[in-house]
Design a protein around this motif. Structure first.
Motif, PDB file in Angstrom:
ATOM      1  N   TRP A 135       0.855  -1.180   0.000  1.00 29.25           N
ATOM      2  CA  TRP A 135       0.000   0.000   0.000  1.00 29.25           C
ATOM      3  C   TRP A 135       0.899   1.240   0.000  1.00 29.25           C
ATOM      4  O   TRP A 135       1.072   1.907   1.006  1.00 29.25           O
ATOM      5  N   ASN A 185       1.962   4.969  -1.042  1.00 29.20           N
ATOM      6  CA  ASN A 185       1.452   6.247  -1.515  1.00 29.20           C
ATOM      7  C   ASN A 185       2.493   7.317  -1.185  1.00 29.20           C
ATOM      8  O   ASN A 185       2.793   7.565  -0.009  1.00 29.20           O
ATOM      9  N   ASN A 192       5.706   5.639   4.243  1.00 27.03           N
ATOM     10  CA  ASN A 192       4.550   5.850   3.365  1.00 27.03           C
ATOM     11  C   ASN A 192       4.206   4.564   2.613  1.00 27.03           C
ATOM     12  O   ASN A 192       3.573   4.594   1.559  1.00 27.03           O
ATOM     13  N   GLN A 214      -7.253   1.266   0.083  1.00 29.65           N
ATOM     14  CA  GLN A 214      -6.547   1.171  -1.193  1.00 29.65           C
ATOM     15  C   GLN A 214      -6.208  -0.282  -1.511  1.00 29.65           C
ATOM     16  O   GLN A 214      -5.797  -1.040  -0.638  1.00 29.65           O
TER      17      GLN A 214
END
Length: 283
Positions: free
Chosen positions: A74, A76, A212, A252
């Motif tokens: 995940w 981002n 992140n 997500q």
């Protein structure tokens, strides 16, 4: 039985056609017909065995790898987190034989990082359970990176038996202390044993110094052949918000990476679930 019935029975027997013995093989040249089905069956069996061994050899070759993974990332670039959480099924793992110059190892993990490989300057914190070729037991582990090295620690073995850790879920959380970006914790809670290492430093190469990227899944290292008793499920997948330290379900789908030996699949994905989706891996 009356005499009349006896006579009828004899009459039926007389009317029943019989095959003369000489009709089975009327000449020496026809004896091979008796053995033809056996010969054909032997040929088919021989071909089947040959194909089976070729297929088995191909499967064994395909499972060899120095690094295979079935994970979901995940990542981002613009969203930073204070940690991650997952609920994972605990199954019996088998590391297999050593291959490629290293120690065969299978790891089931939650990882938070900066989306960059360590060899390229990236950093991460990881926690979960694993088995390796040098030990005859499964154990909890956690590790983290500094700017120069990977530091790794392992617990004692998982508990077995009906009330043990196997065939139950474990809860894994990695998080930073409130108000700090450099002090991290890992908490692993199994059905019968827990491991909560505390307070280790981790630095991430992002603009905020926070991770992140959150990854869940399974990794196989230096293995000639690995198996496991059941598929492994990751559910209740969450991230810890960097603004308020609250936990929120992942929404997500991220990117799934599967190799020849380890397969990772969403079913359902986070975008179709209100509880972070369900990701499973299979070896």
């Amino acid at each position: 039985m009356t005499k009349e019935h006896k006579d009828d029975s004899k009459k039926e027997k007389k009317n029943t056609p019989s095959v003369p013995r000489q009709e089975i093989a009327s000449s020496p040249n026809e004896w091979y017909l008796l053995f033809l089905p056996i010969v054909l069956a032997a040929i088919v069996f021989s071909i089947s065995i040959s194909l089976f061994y070729k297929e088995a050899k191909a499967a064994t070759t395909m499972t060899q790898c120095t690094y295979c993974q079935g994970i979901n990332s995940w990542y981002n670039h613009d969203i930073f987190v204070h940690g991650g959480y997952t609920q994972v099924s605990v199954v019996q793992l088998h590391a297999g034989s050593n291959y490629g110059g290293g120690t065969a190892m299978t790891s089931v993990t939650l990882l938070v990082g900066d989306g960059i490989d360590f060899s390229q300057g990236g950093n991460y914190v990881e926690a979960g359970y694993r088995v390796d070729h040098n030990h005859n037991y499964q154990y909890w582990f956690w590790r983290y990176t500094t700017s120069t090295q990977v530091l790794e620690y392992a617990s004692s073995g998982l508990k077995s038996g009906p009330s043990g850790d196997f065939n139950h879920d474990a809860y894994i959380a990695i998080y930073t202390s409130s108000g700090s970006t450099n002090t991290w914790h890992a908490a692993i809670t199994g059905n019968a044993s827990s491991w909560i290492p505390c307070c280790f430093p981790a630095h991430f190469s992002t603009s905020s110094g926070l991770p992140n990227d959150i990854e869940i899944g399974e990794r196989v290292y230096y293995s000639g052949y690995s198996t496991q008793d059941a598929d492994i499920y990751f559910t209740q997948n969450q991230y810890r918000n960097a603004n308020n330290d609250g936990y929120y379900y992942q929404f997500q789908n991220g990117a799934t990476h599967s190799d020849s030996q380890v397969t990772g699949v969403w079913s359902p994905p986070p975008s179709s679930s209100s509880t972070g989706g369900s990701f499973y891996t299979h070896v």
